[in-house]
Motif scaffolding. Structure first.
Motif, PDB file in Angstrom:
ATOM      1  N   MET A  76      39.702  30.943  23.572  1.00 19.32           N
ATOM      2  CA  MET A  76      39.553  32.378  23.845  1.00 19.32           C
ATOM      3  C   MET A  76      39.173  32.670  25.285  1.00 19.32           C
ATOM      4  SD  MET A  76      37.824  34.090  20.446  1.00 19.32           S
ATOM      5  CE  MET A  76      36.332  33.073  20.500  1.00 19.32           C
ATOM      6  N   ALA A  77      38.671  31.692  26.028  1.00 21.48           N
ATOM      7  CA  ALA A  77      38.213  31.956  27.387  1.00 21.48           C
ATOM      8  C   ALA A  77      39.377  32.333  28.312  1.00 21.48           C
ATOM      9  CB  ALA A  77      37.464  30.751  27.946  1.00 21.48           C
ATOM     10  N   VAL A  78      40.486  31.608  28.235  1.00 21.04           N
ATOM     11  CA  VAL A  78      41.631  31.906  29.101  1.00 21.04           C
ATOM     12  C   VAL A  78      42.224  33.268  28.736  1.00 21.04           C
ATOM     13  CG1 VAL A  78      43.898  31.128  29.866  1.00 21.04           C
ATOM     14  CG2 VAL A  78      42.112  29.444  29.430  1.00 21.04           C
ATOM     15  N   SER A  79      42.335  33.552  27.444  1.00 18.14           N
ATOM     16  CA  SER A  79      42.822  34.862  27.016  1.00 18.14           C
ATOM     17  C   SER A  79      41.915  35.968  27.523  1.00 18.14           C
ATOM     18  CB  SER A  79      42.895  34.925  25.482  1.00 18.14           C
ATOM     19  OG  SER A  79      43.799  33.977  24.975  1.00 18.14           O
ATOM     20  N   GLY A  80      40.609  35.730  27.459  1.00 15.14           N
ATOM     21  CA  GLY A  80      39.658  36.717  27.948  1.00 15.14           C
ATOM     22  C   GLY A  80      39.795  36.959  29.433  1.00 15.14           C
ATOM     23  N   MET A  81      40.002  35.891  30.201  1.00 12.01           N
ATOM     24  CA  MET A  81      40.179  36.031  31.644  1.00 12.01           C
ATOM     25  C   MET A  81      41.441  36.840  31.962  1.00 12.01           C
ATOM     26  SD  MET A  81      37.779  34.588  33.547  1.00 12.01           S
ATOM     27  CE  MET A  81      38.498  33.971  35.067  1.00 12.01           C
ATOM     28  N   PHE A  82      42.495  36.592  31.198  1.00 13.06           N
ATOM     29  CA  PHE A  82      43.729  37.350  31.407  1.00 13.06           C
ATOM     30  C   PHE A  82      43.487  38.844  31.174  1.00 13.06           C
ATOM     31  CE2 PHE A  82      47.361  39.568  29.667  1.00 13.06           C
ATOM     32  CZ  PHE A  82      48.307  39.375  30.653  1.00 13.06           C
ATOM     33  N   ALA A  83      42.922  39.182  30.025  1.00 14.94           N
ATOM     34  CA  ALA A  83      42.693  40.589  29.692  1.00 14.94           C
ATOM     35  C   ALA A  83      41.772  41.251  30.714  1.00 14.94           C
ATOM     36  CB  ALA A  83      42.109  40.713  28.285  1.00 14.94           C
ATOM     37  N   LEU A  84      40.715  40.551  31.110  1.00 18.49           N
ATOM     38  CA  LEU A  84      39.746  41.109  32.041  1.00 18.49           C
ATOM     39  C   LEU A  84      40.379  41.416  33.393  1.00 18.49           C
ATOM     40  CD1 LEU A  84      36.866  41.796  32.986  1.00 18.49           C
ATOM     41  CD2 LEU A  84      36.557  39.351  33.480  1.00 18.49           C
ATOM     42  N   PHE A  85      41.034  40.422  34.000  1.00 16.82           N
ATOM     43  CA  PHE A  85      41.527  40.616  35.358  1.00 16.82           C
ATOM     44  C   PHE A  85      42.774  41.485  35.400  1.00 16.82           C
ATOM     45  CE2 PHE A  85      38.611  37.196  36.329  1.00 16.82           C
ATOM     46  CZ  PHE A  85      38.122  37.608  37.569  1.00 16.82           C
ATOM     47  N   TYR A  86      43.625  41.397  34.379  1.00 18.78           N
ATOM     48  CA  TYR A  86      44.754  42.333  34.378  1.00 18.78           C
ATOM     49  C   TYR A  86      44.225  43.760  34.301  1.00 18.78           C
ATOM     50  CZ  TYR A  86      48.730  45.160  33.362  1.00 18.78           C
ATOM     51  OH  TYR A  86      49.670  46.165  33.446  1.00 18.78           O
ATOM     52  N   GLY A  87      43.277  43.992  33.404  1.00 17.09           N
ATOM     53  CA  GLY A  87      42.721  45.325  33.256  1.00 17.09           C
ATOM     54  C   GLY A  87      42.113  45.838  34.545  1.00 17.09           C
ATOM     55  N   ILE A  88      41.360  44.986  35.236  1.00 13.50           N
ATOM     56  CA  ILE A  88      40.734  45.389  36.497  1.00 13.50           C
ATOM     57  C   ILE A  88      41.789  45.703  37.557  1.00 13.50           C
ATOM     58  CG2 ILE A  88      39.347  44.565  38.439  1.00 13.50           C
ATOM     59  CD1 ILE A  88      37.659  42.994  36.395  1.00 13.50           C
ATOM     60  N   PHE A  89      42.754  44.797  37.724  1.00 15.19           N
ATOM     61  CA  PHE A  89      43.774  44.988  38.751  1.00 15.19           C
ATOM     62  C   PHE A  89      44.585  46.262  38.497  1.00 15.19           C
ATOM     63  CE2 PHE A  89      43.957  40.118  39.532  1.00 15.19           C
ATOM     64  CZ  PHE A  89      42.883  40.209  40.401  1.00 15.19           C
ATOM     65  N   ARG A  90      45.010  46.448  37.258  1.00 20.27           N
ATOM     66  CA  ARG A  90      45.821  47.624  36.942  1.00 20.27           C
ATOM     67  C   ARG A  90      45.001  48.908  37.117  1.00 20.27           C
ATOM     68  NH1 ARG A  90      50.267  48.920  33.588  1.00 20.27           N
ATOM     69  NH2 ARG A  90      50.629  51.150  33.850  1.00 20.27           N
ATOM     70  N   PHE A  91      43.755  48.887  36.686  1.00 24.52           N
ATOM     71  CA  PHE A  91      42.897  50.058  36.812  1.00 24.52           C
ATOM     72  C   PHE A  91      42.768  50.463  38.279  1.00 24.52           C
ATOM     73  CE2 PHE A  91      39.118  52.656  36.749  1.00 24.52           C
ATOM     74  CZ  PHE A  91      39.122  53.257  35.493  1.00 24.52           C
ATOM     75  N   ILE A  92      42.604  49.479  39.163  1.00 27.23           N
ATOM     76  CA  ILE A  92      42.441  49.755  40.593  1.00 27.23           C
ATOM     77  C   ILE A  92      43.711  50.367  41.180  1.00 27.23           C
ATOM     78  CG2 ILE A  92      42.151  48.674  42.853  1.00 27.23           C
ATOM     79  CD1 ILE A  92      40.250  46.663  41.472  1.00 27.23           C
ATOM     80  N   VAL A  93      44.869  49.761  40.909  1.00 22.56           N
ATOM     81  CA  VAL A  93      46.119  50.231  41.509  1.00 22.56           C
ATOM     82  C   VAL A  93      46.462  51.636  41.037  1.00 22.56           C
ATOM     83  CG1 VAL A  93      48.602  49.802  41.704  1.00 22.56           C
ATOM     84  CG2 VAL A  93      47.005  47.898  41.854  1.00 22.56           C
ATOM     85  N   GLU A  94      46.061  51.989  39.825  1.00 23.48           N
ATOM     86  CA  GLU A  94      46.360  53.322  39.310  1.00 23.48           C
ATOM     87  C   GLU A  94      45.788  54.424  40.203  1.00 23.48           C
ATOM     88  OE1 GLU A  94      48.008  54.554  36.380  1.00 23.48           O
ATOM     89  OE2 GLU A  94      48.914  52.557  36.343  1.00 23.48           O
ATOM     90  N   PHE A  95      44.770  54.132  41.010  1.00 20.17           N
ATOM     91  CA  PHE A  95      44.197  55.142  41.897  1.00 20.17           C
ATOM     92  C   PHE A  95      45.180  55.548  43.000  1.00 20.17           C
ATOM     93  CE2 PHE A  95      40.053  53.553  40.263  1.00 20.17           C
ATOM     94  CZ  PHE A  95      39.519  54.768  39.875  1.00 20.17           C
ATOM     95  N   VAL A  96      46.118  54.667  43.355  1.00 21.63           N
ATOM     96  CA  VAL A  96      47.077  55.012  44.413  1.00 21.63           C
ATOM     97  C   VAL A  96      48.504  55.138  43.876  1.00 21.63           C
ATOM     98  CG1 VAL A  96      45.690  53.939  46.216  1.00 21.63           C
ATOM     99  CG2 VAL A  96      47.431  52.583  45.055  1.00 21.63           C
ATOM    100  N   ARG A  97      48.689  54.992  42.594  1.00 18.57           N
ATOM    101  CA  ARG A  97      50.016  55.095  41.992  1.00 18.57           C
ATOM    102  C   ARG A  97      50.176  56.474  41.358  1.00 18.57           C
ATOM    103  NH1 ARG A  97      52.275  51.058  37.177  1.00 18.57           N
ATOM    104  NH2 ARG A  97      53.252  52.703  35.966  1.00 18.57           N
ATOM    105  N   VAL A  98      51.318  57.088  41.559  1.00 15.26           N
ATOM    106  CA  VAL A  98      51.582  58.399  40.979  1.00 15.26           C
ATOM    107  C   VAL A  98      51.802  58.237  39.475  1.00 15.26           C
ATOM    108  CG1 VAL A  98      53.198  60.345  40.911  1.00 15.26           C
ATOM    109  CG2 VAL A  98      52.561  59.316  43.098  1.00 15.26           C
ATOM    110  N   PRO A  99      51.095  58.987  38.640  1.00 15.03           N
ATOM    111  CA  PRO A  99      51.280  58.848  37.189  1.00 15.03           C
ATOM    112  C   PRO A  99      52.635  59.387  36.747  1.00 15.03           C
ATOM    113  CG  PRO A  99      49.866  60.721  37.665  1.00 15.03           C
ATOM    114  CD  PRO A  99      50.101  60.018  38.982  1.00 15.03           C
TER     115      PRO A  99
END
Length: 270
Positions: free
Chosen positions: A202-225
């Motif tokens: 579960m650790a690798v799966s958790g790392m994937f979910a965590l960092f994808y979520g963080i990266f996507r959340f950040i980029v959404e601030f400069v991406r047009v919805p």
């Protein structure tokens, strides 16, 4: 300002048959994931054959494609597809949801794992480091399609996208390239290096979910919805960010649970 490279979205046309770069990027992602999975197969399960690996890649790819398309329909533009259901099949025009594809992969892993005596998280830990290859390739496809660009900006690397995509012709953040760098390159390096050492299930799966979520959340601030949705609240919150919150929380929980309850698993990477 950087010039936008004028790339025809159609890579090859043979009579009425048109092969789009967007579709080819999915083949690149699937093929790259299969090659890396082949390198890691013996460490994952020495009894597995290349045929079984190919079956797994096929079904998870179907999860990505079907889940990604249906996820976009449900999360982003349901009314348009209800009005014209045939639009669902026009995948070469874009309109894929990562979160829908993620759900599709999870369902495929659950089904395939039961058939092959593997737990859900054993399979998810195995495939997680390969997923950024497909994510990165998909973002390049978005860039070539001149879709999902960012907000107007005056940064030196801003780009003006083609008129058919952006009639306003404003310099914009090339947010597709930001996502390629974060969701593709950075996420791949994080997961690949993390999974080289023994980690609890579960650790690798958790790392994937965590960092994808963080990266996507950040980029959404400069991406047009998406135009049909706009901002959901506070003039900045997007659907992408809403869908990333449970991924971030779930990723943290999986990492905590993995190290709390399970011994380290054998290293899966080469």
């Amino acid at each position: 300002m950087l010039p936008y490279p004028q790339i025809d979205p159609v890579a090859l046309a043979i009579g009425p048959l048109k092969i789009h770069w967007y579709g080819l990027m999915y083949l690149v992602g699937i093929g790259g994931a299969w090659l890396l999975a082949s390198r890691r197969l013996n460490r994952f399960d020495p009894t597995w054959t290349k045929e079984k690996l190919s079956d797994m890649v096929f079904w998870m790819s179907m999860g990505v494609i079907v889940g990604g398309r249906l996820g976009y329909v449900l999360f982003y533009d349901l009314s348009a597809y209800l009005a014209n259901p045939m639009l669902i099949f026009e995948v070469w025009k874009g309109g894929m949801s990562f979160h829908g594809g993620f759900i599709g992969v999870m369902l495929a892993a659950l089904w395939f794992g039961k058939k092959n005596n593997k737990s859900f998280f054993q399979l998810m830990d195995f495939v997680a480091p390969m997923v950024p290859i497909g994510l990165g390739a998909g973002r390049i496809g978005n860039f070539i399609n001149a879709e999902l660009w960012g907000k107007p900006t005056d940064v030196p690397w801003a780009m003006i996208f083609p008129p058919f995509s952006d009639p306003a012709q404003l310099p914009r953040h090339p947010s597709q390239l930001y996502q390629f760098a974060l969701e593709g390159v950075a996420l791949f390096l994080i997961l690949w290096l993390f999974s080289r050492k023994p980690r609890p299930t579960m650790a690798v799966s958790g790392m994937f979910a965590l960092f994808y979520g963080i990266f996507r959340f950040i980029v959404e601030f400069v991406r047009v919805p998406d135009a049909q949705l706009g901002y959901l609240a506070w003039n900045w919150l997007t659907m992408g960010q809403v869908l990333c919150v449970p991924m971030i929380v779930g990723g943290l929980f999986l990492i905590w649970l993995a190290y709390r309850r399970a011994p380290a698993a054998p290293a899966a990477a080469v």
